[in-house]
Write a protein that holds these residues in place. Structure first.
Motif, PDB file in Angstrom:
ATOM      1  N   VAL A   6       0.839  -1.194   0.000  1.00  0.00           N
ATOM      2  CA  VAL A   6       0.000   0.000   0.000  1.00  0.00           C
ATOM      3  C   VAL A   6       0.875   1.245   0.000  1.00  0.00           C
ATOM      4  N   ILE A   7       0.390   2.297  -0.658  1.00  0.00           N
ATOM      5  CA  ILE A   7       1.057   3.605  -0.669  1.00  0.00           C
ATOM      6  C   ILE A   7       0.134   4.595   0.027  1.00  0.00           C
ATOM      7  N   ASP A   8       0.676   5.364   0.955  1.00  0.00           N
ATOM      8  CA  ASP A   8      -0.143   6.265   1.765  1.00  0.00           C
ATOM      9  C   ASP A   8       0.488   7.649   1.835  1.00  0.00           C
ATOM     10  N   VAL A   9      -0.370   8.673   1.847  1.00  0.00           N
ATOM     11  CA  VAL A   9       0.049  10.051   2.098  1.00  0.00           C
ATOM     12  C   VAL A   9      -0.716  10.540   3.316  1.00  0.00           C
ATOM     13  N   THR A  10       0.000  10.997   4.344  1.00  0.00           N
ATOM     14  CA  THR A  10      -0.612  11.431   5.605  1.00  0.00           C
ATOM     15  C   THR A  10      -0.189  12.866   5.910  1.00  0.00           C
ATOM     16  N   GLY A  11      -1.134  13.662   6.384  1.00  0.00           N
ATOM     17  CA  GLY A  11      -0.844  15.043   6.757  1.00  0.00           C
ATOM     18  C   GLY A  11      -2.095  15.735   7.249  1.00  0.00           C
ATOM     19  N   GLY A  12      -2.252  17.003   6.895  1.00  0.00           N
ATOM     20  CA  GLY A  12      -3.449  17.751   7.253  1.00  0.00           C
ATOM     21  C   GLY A  12      -4.517  17.583   6.196  1.00  0.00           C
ATOM     22  N   VAL A  13      -5.380  18.595   6.047  1.00  0.00           N
ATOM     23  CA  VAL A  13      -6.482  18.488   5.090  1.00  0.00           C
ATOM     24  C   VAL A  13      -5.984  18.374   3.654  1.00  0.00           C
ATOM     25  N   GLU A  14      -4.751  18.837   3.389  1.00  0.00           N
ATOM     26  CA  GLU A  14      -4.217  18.738   2.029  1.00  0.00           C
ATOM     27  C   GLU A  14      -3.990  17.293   1.604  1.00  0.00           C
ATOM     28  N   ALA A  15      -3.969  16.375   2.569  1.00  0.00           N
ATOM     29  CA  ALA A  15      -3.727  14.961   2.248  1.00  0.00           C
ATOM     30  C   ALA A  15      -4.998  14.242   1.818  1.00  0.00           C
ATOM     31  N   VAL A  16      -6.168  14.909   1.907  1.00  0.00           N
ATOM     32  CA  VAL A  16      -7.418  14.235   1.553  1.00  0.00           C
ATOM     33  C   VAL A  16      -8.228  15.020   0.519  1.00  0.00           C
TER      34      VAL A  16
END
Length: 440
Positions: free
Chosen positions: A189-199
């Motif tokens: 799996v590849i994931d990007v995590t952060g604030g609202v910019e990540a979704v």
């Protein structure tokens, strides 16, 4: 302005977050039929239900399953290792350490193998255990983009309060699974995590596109390998049998040696002296002369005492861990020996203070008077204390203040007092403890 994530139309984002938080509390309280729970996105409700069925704690830290040499060896042989440069180029262009997000790549079981990106965000997310080697599957930490994407086999976005685990709710994430381009078997799996910019919708398009590009690259590499082999599939040789060893010394007077190899796991409690010797050889991987090892273990150069002890240690190791039988001149371990003490230090280096504190079971070999062990014991204790004082939240500091190391630490108690809200009922107890410490 309404939120596309809102459980109700025409609700502002902040109000939406509060509604989801209340729905989450109702769900955990045993009221899945509550109207507020029904308003939450179906994909999230279903994931909450799976998490609850797996008995996941609402504030559970992820399990640390791969560490040290074991993690490095596994990463080298994982199919996604060959495409990491592509992942970095697509998701972390330019100044990755100031991007505001972290990018994680995990295996099909949910274990994170690479966690890279913004240095500050990595430090913050590390506190909740978002570090290499931890398991982020749904049945380990509940609803999260990487775990839920693996569970569903498609890309997923999880925003803030939608996470099952309260520790993860300050963050948002987008993840997409990666499949074998020919068999469609799940690879990771590849994931990007952060604030609202990540979704954002753009984030989901980018992560999805990266996963597809990775699958394409894997297929191209495989076809090239076949062409180079004259159209025949490359011969797969069975890798040599490998043993991984772990020495558990935290809070233990007699260390536990765990050895894993070729599907066989062995755990043996070893004597205090043998634990001291193995710990010193694990710390000094370059090797030690007989005189140097004697001084670290016995506090004086008694090589006549050390040599027969080394013979006994070899006899203990030969049947269970032949790769650890020390060589001589200098004394050295032929294979790496991981220790739980070094894992705590590694977690602290990665900013995973909460996980490091949970992994700290107590002082290194607490009853040992060996000079070398005493030095390691103190270095681990001080590293943990300094990291918690500098970075940890008040809940972790309060828990540390209840341990043997922290209960009489005036600085820690005063810092807890400063961080607590003015009306917290815990303040009175802290004030009383500080006053007792100040009495002559």
């Amino acid at each position: 302005m309404s939120s596309s994530w809102s459980p109700r139309p025409h609700v502002a984002p902040d109000t939406s977050r509060l509604l989801i938080e209340r729905a989450h509390e109702e769900f955990l309280a045993g009221n899945p039929g509550d109207r507020r729970v029904g308003d939450v996105r179906g994909i999230v409700r279903e994931s909450w239900s799976r998490s609850l069925a797996s008995l996941v704690g609402a504030e559970a830290l992820p399990r640390l399953e791969l560490v040290g040499a074991e993690l490095e060896a596994y990463r080298r042989t994982h199919p996604l290792a060959s495409v990491m440069e592509m992942v970095r180029a697509l998701l972390m262009p330019g100044t990755a350490e100031e991007s505001g997000v972290v990018v994680a790549v995990g295996d099909a079981a949910g274990r994170l193998l690479w966690v890279e990106g913004d240095k500050h965000v990595r430090s913050l997310t590390g506190d909740m255990g978002f570090v290499e080697g931890t398991n982020w599957a749904e049945d380990a930490v509940g609803t999260s983009a990487p775990g839920t994407a693996l569970a569903l086999g498609r890309s997923v976005q999880i925003r803030g309060a939608e996470h099952y685990n309260r520790l993860v709710q300050p963050w948002s994430c987008t993840a997409a699974p990666v499949h074998d381009p020919e068999t469609r078997q799940l690879l990771g799996v590849i994931d990007v995590t952060g604030g609202v910019e990540a979704v954002t919708p753009q984030a989901q398009l980018l992560v999805d596109a990266t996963a597809r590009a990775v699958e394409g690259e894997l297929l191209v590499a495989r076809l090239r390998a076949r062409a180079a082999a004259g159209g025949r599939a490359p011969v797969r040789r069975r890798p040599p049998v490998r043993q991984d060893a772990m020495l558990r010394t935290l809070g233990r007077d007699r260390a536990l040696l765990e050895v894993t190899g070729d599907g066989i796991e062995t755990a043996v409690e070893i004597s205090a002296r043998h634990a001291e010797i193995l710990l010193m050889l694990a710390v000094h991987r370059e090797g030690l002369s007989a005189e140097a090892l004697s001084e670290l273990v016995y506090d004086h150069a008694t090589t006549e005492t050390l040599r027969p002890e080394m013979v006994r240690l070899r006899r203990v190791l030969e049947p269970i861990a032949p790769g650890l039988v020390p060589t001589s001149r200098p004394y050295r371990l032929p294979s790496p020996l991981e220790t739980d003490a070094h894992h705590v230090l590694s977690l602290l280096d990665r900013g995973a203070h909460r996980v490091a504190f949970a992994a700290y079971r107590g002082p290194v070999l607490p009853d040992s008077t060996s000079p070398g062990v005493s030095e390691v014991r103190e270095s681990v204790r001080l590293a943990l204390r300094e990291a918690l004082i500098a970075e940890a939240g008040v809940d972790v500091l309060l828990a540390y203040a209840d341990t043997a190391d922290g209960r009489d630490d005036d600085e820690v108690l005063r810092l807890c007092l400063a961080l607590l809200p003015a009306r917290s009922p815990k303040r009175a107890g802290l004030v009383a403890r500080i006053e007792r410490l100040g009495q002559p």
